[in-house]
Design a protein around this motif. Structure first.
Motif, PDB file in Angstrom:
ATOM      1  N   LYS A  48       1.816   7.431  -6.322  1.00  0.00           N
ATOM      2  CA  LYS A  48       0.743   8.401  -6.590  1.00  0.00           C
ATOM      3  C   LYS A  48       1.058   9.787  -6.006  1.00  0.00           C
ATOM      4  O   LYS A  48       0.426  10.774  -6.347  1.00  0.00           O
ATOM      5  CB  LYS A  48      -0.573   7.900  -5.982  1.00  0.00           C
ATOM      6  CG  LYS A  48      -1.305   6.901  -6.848  1.00  0.00           C
ATOM      7  CD  LYS A  48      -2.678   6.656  -6.242  1.00  0.00           C
ATOM      8  CE  LYS A  48      -3.401   5.564  -7.000  1.00  0.00           C
ATOM      9  NZ  LYS A  48      -4.554   5.076  -6.214  1.00  0.00           N
ATOM     10  N   THR A  84       0.834  10.480  -2.731  1.00  0.00           N
ATOM     11  CA  THR A  84      -0.131  10.772  -1.658  1.00  0.00           C
ATOM     12  C   THR A  84       0.354  10.219  -0.317  1.00  0.00           C
ATOM     13  O   THR A  84      -0.416   9.685   0.469  1.00  0.00           O
ATOM     14  CB  THR A  84      -1.510  10.157  -1.986  1.00  0.00           C
ATOM     15  OG1 THR A  84      -1.313   8.747  -2.225  1.00  0.00           O
ATOM     16  CG2 THR A  84      -2.159  10.795  -3.170  1.00  0.00           C
ATOM     17  N   MET A  85       1.662  10.339  -0.095  1.00  0.00           N
ATOM     18  CA  MET A  85       2.212   9.767   1.140  1.00  0.00           C
ATOM     19  C   MET A  85       2.050  10.667   2.351  1.00  0.00           C
ATOM     20  O   MET A  85       2.225  10.225   3.481  1.00  0.00           O
ATOM     21  CB  MET A  85       3.691   9.451   0.963  1.00  0.00           C
ATOM     22  CG  MET A  85       3.889   8.109   0.337  1.00  0.00           C
ATOM     23  SD  MET A  85       5.494   7.449   0.635  1.00  0.00           S
ATOM     24  CE  MET A  85       5.376   6.777   2.222  1.00  0.00           C
ATOM     25  N   VAL A 137       1.012   9.732   6.070  1.00  0.00           N
ATOM     26  CA  VAL A 137       1.191   8.291   6.349  1.00  0.00           C
ATOM     27  C   VAL A 137       1.904   8.123   7.674  1.00  0.00           C
ATOM     28  O   VAL A 137       2.853   8.833   7.937  1.00  0.00           O
ATOM     29  CB  VAL A 137       2.025   7.614   5.229  1.00  0.00           C
ATOM     30  CG1 VAL A 137       2.380   6.185   5.636  1.00  0.00           C
ATOM     31  CG2 VAL A 137       1.266   7.610   3.940  1.00  0.00           C
ATOM     32  N   ARG A 162       2.182   2.084  -3.400  1.00  0.00           N
ATOM     33  CA  ARG A 162       1.114   2.686  -4.228  1.00  0.00           C
ATOM     34  C   ARG A 162       0.981   4.173  -3.915  1.00  0.00           C
ATOM     35  O   ARG A 162       0.914   5.015  -4.802  1.00  0.00           O
ATOM     36  CB  ARG A 162      -0.207   1.970  -3.942  1.00  0.00           C
ATOM     37  CG  ARG A 162      -0.703   1.135  -5.126  1.00  0.00           C
ATOM     38  CD  ARG A 162      -2.122   0.669  -4.911  1.00  0.00           C
ATOM     39  NE  ARG A 162      -2.272  -0.222  -3.767  1.00  0.00           N
ATOM     40  CZ  ARG A 162      -2.060  -1.540  -3.819  1.00  0.00           C
ATOM     41  NH1 ARG A 162      -1.703  -2.116  -4.954  1.00  0.00           N
ATOM     42  NH2 ARG A 162      -2.215  -2.286  -2.764  1.00  0.00           N
ATOM     43  N   LYS A 163       0.974   4.474  -2.627  1.00  0.00           N
ATOM     44  CA  LYS A 163       0.823   5.877  -2.212  1.00  0.00           C
ATOM     45  C   LYS A 163       2.025   6.717  -2.650  1.00  0.00           C
ATOM     46  O   LYS A 163       1.871   7.858  -3.062  1.00  0.00           O
ATOM     47  CB  LYS A 163       0.649   5.953  -0.696  1.00  0.00           C
ATOM     48  CG  LYS A 163      -0.727   5.533  -0.254  1.00  0.00           C
ATOM     49  CD  LYS A 163      -0.933   5.845   1.195  1.00  0.00           C
ATOM     50  CE  LYS A 163      -2.404   5.617   1.539  1.00  0.00           C
ATOM     51  NZ  LYS A 163      -2.655   5.627   2.957  1.00  0.00           N
ATOM     52  N   TYR A 164       3.215   6.128  -2.550  1.00  0.00           N
ATOM     53  CA  TYR A 164       4.432   6.865  -2.930  1.00  0.00           C
ATOM     54  C   TYR A 164       4.428   7.170  -4.431  1.00  0.00           C
ATOM     55  O   TYR A 164       4.757   8.281  -4.852  1.00  0.00           O
ATOM     56  CB  TYR A 164       5.684   6.055  -2.552  1.00  0.00           C
ATOM     57  CG  TYR A 164       6.967   6.828  -2.757  1.00  0.00           C
ATOM     58  CD1 TYR A 164       7.236   7.969  -2.008  1.00  0.00           C
ATOM     59  CD2 TYR A 164       7.898   6.432  -3.710  1.00  0.00           C
ATOM     60  CE1 TYR A 164       8.395   8.696  -2.197  1.00  0.00           C
ATOM     61  CE2 TYR A 164       9.070   7.145  -3.901  1.00  0.00           C
ATOM     62  CZ  TYR A 164       9.310   8.284  -3.139  1.00  0.00           C
ATOM     63  OH  TYR A 164      10.467   8.999  -3.336  1.00  0.00           O
ATOM     64  N   GLU A 203       0.825  -1.212   0.000  1.00  0.00           N
ATOM     65  CA  GLU A 203       0.000   0.000   0.000  1.00  0.00           C
ATOM     66  C   GLU A 203       0.867   1.274   0.000  1.00  0.00           C
ATOM     67  O   GLU A 203       0.581   2.248  -0.700  1.00  0.00           O
ATOM     68  CB  GLU A 203      -0.904  -0.037   1.246  1.00  0.00           C
ATOM     69  CG  GLU A 203      -1.875   1.112   1.382  1.00  0.00           C
ATOM     70  CD  GLU A 203      -2.832   1.250   0.206  1.00  0.00           C
ATOM     71  OE1 GLU A 203      -3.122   0.238  -0.470  1.00  0.00           O
ATOM     72  OE2 GLU A 203      -3.280   2.393  -0.065  1.00  0.00           O
ATOM     73  N   LEU A 204       1.970   1.218   0.794  1.00  0.00           N
ATOM     74  CA  LEU A 204       2.867   2.387   0.872  1.00  0.00           C
ATOM     75  C   LEU A 204       3.475   2.705  -0.492  1.00  0.00           C
ATOM     76  O   LEU A 204       3.609   3.866  -0.874  1.00  0.00           O
ATOM     77  CB  LEU A 204       3.998   2.098   1.861  1.00  0.00           C
ATOM     78  CG  LEU A 204       3.785   2.478   3.318  1.00  0.00           C
ATOM     79  CD1 LEU A 204       4.970   1.993   4.149  1.00  0.00           C
ATOM     80  CD2 LEU A 204       3.643   3.983   3.471  1.00  0.00           C
TER      81      LEU A 204
END
Lengths: 265, 285
Positions: A259, A261-262, A265, A255-257, A252-253
């Motif tokens: 995108k 959108t971290m 977090v 994916r966020k990185y 998941e991390l």
């Protein structure tokens, strides 16, 4: 992670920095936690992650440069070419010849362009004369700098533009015939044109060398790397081939990185 | 007018006044030495190249070549030796051979020694001379000047090496350079700062009378060997200036003139050498 030949094997690597006691910080700062990784041979591996996650620390353990700093505790094993480089019997000078490093900001040695490239071969092989001239010319040609400097080889290297200096530093590294090349954000101080030249160089180098590159530019990692290692807070979150990482990350991390959108977090 | 503009004007006036004060005193001191000393040298230039007669300090014949040579013989070897030792200590302070506690202790000791009056060094060397039952000589003069210059040269070299970027050391290490080979690169990069320390150390050495007055022998004879008596220009100036003979007192200015000239020449030569060797050093990055 790796389905090809392994170039560098890292096992249970833990690194901590001693706190600065004069500033009242007595606790150790843990930089890397229990890292175990296989880095493929003759491929380009990108280490990515947010600032302060331990990318450069990991890179500089691979040629034992980190131990030149104060208050560092390094635990674990790193094998390059089957040899444990943290074995007390491992000759550091020979290791660093085999595992070259190009830093974020180019720092030419305080000498001429020629002497910068000739430095390594001179100290290792005591080379001089035409043989050394040949090595210098060859390395400068490989980094596409020869045409720009061939008439002023004896001029100070500090007089070159920053992009030229970075390519000179690459030539200096290549001159000692390393097996592994470590690159720490090598394009971050360069303008887009110089960056492009250095990126092209890295692409050509990965055919013959194991290249490990730290980058904070995701697009660059995607363009250049075969494998990606994503670090976060000193731990490996994900390590896989580039295509999988960017198209179908497991964590998941990651994916966020990707995108962006971290935050939070 | 707004207060901050007034502050700006007062600040500017203060800066200009400070420069004026410094430059005026400098011009007066050097001007007086050059004028009075030059006057003696124009009428009697041979004092520079003549050995002193037996009654030179009593207004007799002769010149002060012995003190010029004595100063040069003492300060050049002392500076070279202090330079080599100081560079070595500075490298140790910055290297992983030392830790911050040892380095801190050595730095504090050097700073205390730097501030210690030179007469203390003189008395220390005199005690050593008495202990080994040796009289004052050129070698003792050189030794005391090494001790006197060492803290300055070391601390300057230390600061110059501290300013060398880690990345430059990494550049050398990254192609497999040993600590010694890396130190040579570091030394080359830090050369202008190290040279500044050597110049200031040499300035302290050549201009100091108190440390050598008890130790070098301070005789009015030409220096003839390491274990023979020698004198230095500052000692001679002190002896001449406190003489009751006006002609001897005048010669003090001529000796001061030659001291200024020697310092100027050594300074110029060192700067030219540094410029030659530091053309490859990248600055301001």
């Amino acid at each position: 992670m790796v389905d090809t030949k392994i170039g560098i094997k890292i096992r249970n690597l833990n690194i901590s920095y001693g706190g600065n006691k004069s500033l009242g910080a007595n606790k150790n700062i843990i930089a890397l936690k229990n890292i175990s990784l296989d880095i493929p041979d003759k491929k380009l591996t990108a280490i990515i992650g947010p600032s302060g996650c331990g990318k450069s620390t990991l890179l500089k353990t691979l040629n034992r440069l980190l131990e030149t700093r104060d208050n560092i505790d390094i635990q674990g094993e790193i094998y390059i070419g089957g040899e444990d480089i943290y074995n007390p019997g491992c000759p550091v000078s020979e290791l660093r010849k085999k595992v070259g490093l190009v830093d974020q900001k180019p720092y030419p040695l305080p000498s001429s362009i020629y002497n910068n490239v000739a430095y390594g071969p001179r100290i290792h092989g005591n080379l001089k004369g035409k043989k050394l001239d040949g090595i210098v010319e060859n390395c400068l040609k490989r980094v596409h700098l020869w045409q720009e400097v061939k008439d002023r080889l004896n001029s100070p290297a500090a007089g070159l533009s920053i992009g030229q200096q970075q390519r000179l530093c690459l030539a200096r590294t290549l001159a000692v015939e390393p097996e592994v090349i470590l690159c720490d954000e090598v394009t971050s101080a360069l303008d887009p044109l110089s960056s492009e030249k250095v990126e092209d160089l890295l692409l050509s180098l990965k055919k013959n060398y194991t290249v490990v590159m730290v980058s904070h530019v995701l697009r660059q990692a995607r363009r250049l790397a075969d494998y990606v290692v994503f670090l976060y807070l000193g731990e490996v979150v994900e390590a896989c081939n580039t295509e999988k990482f960017f198209n179908n990350p497991t964590h998941e991390l990651s994916r966020k990185y990707i995108k962006g959108t971290m935050a939070g977090v | 007018m707004k207060l901050r503009y007034l502050e700006e004007r007062i600040f500017k006036i203060l800066i200009i006044f400070s420069v004026f004060l410094v430059m005026t005193s400098l011009v007066i001191i050097i001007g007086a030495v050059l004028f009075k000393g030059g006057n003696v040298l124009i009428h009697n230039p041979r004092v520079l190249i003549t050995a002193p007669g037996p009654r030179y300090l009593l207004g007799g014949e002769g010149g002060f070549l012995h003190a010029i040579l004595g100063s040069i013989y003492m300060v050049i070897p002392a500076t070279l030796i202090a330079g080599v030792i100081g560079f070595g200590v500075a490298l140790f302070l910055q290297s992983d051979y030392s830790n911050s506690r040892i380095s801190g202790f050595i730095r504090t000791s050097l700073d205390i020694l730097w501030g210690t009056p030179s007469i203390v060094y003189g008395i220390f060397m005199l005690t050593v001379l008495i202990f080994i039952q040796q009289r004052g000589c050129l070698l003792a003069g050189i030794s005391v000047l090494i001790l006197l210059e060492l803290p300055i040269i070391t601390r300057y070299a230390d600061e110059a090496i501290k300013a060398v970027p880690n990345e430059l050391k990494d550049s050398a290490y990254s192609v497999g350079a040993t600590r010694y080979e890396t130190s040579r690169i570091v030394g080359k990069y830090a050369l202008p700062g190290i040279a500044a320390g050597i110049l200031i150390g040499m300035g302290r050495g050549i201009g100091d009378a108190a440390s050598v007055i008890f130790t070098s022998g301070a005789g009015s004879v030409m220096p003839s060997g390491l274990f023979e008596s020698a004198t230095a220009l500052p000692i001679l100036i002190f002896q001449q200036a406190s003489s009751c003979y006006p002609s001897v007192r005048e010669h003090a200015y001529a000796a001061a003139f030659s001291l200024v000239l020697i310092v100027g020449i050594l300074n110029l030569v060192s700067r030219l050498l540094v410029r030659k060797f530091s053309k490859y050093v990248m600055r301001g990055k």
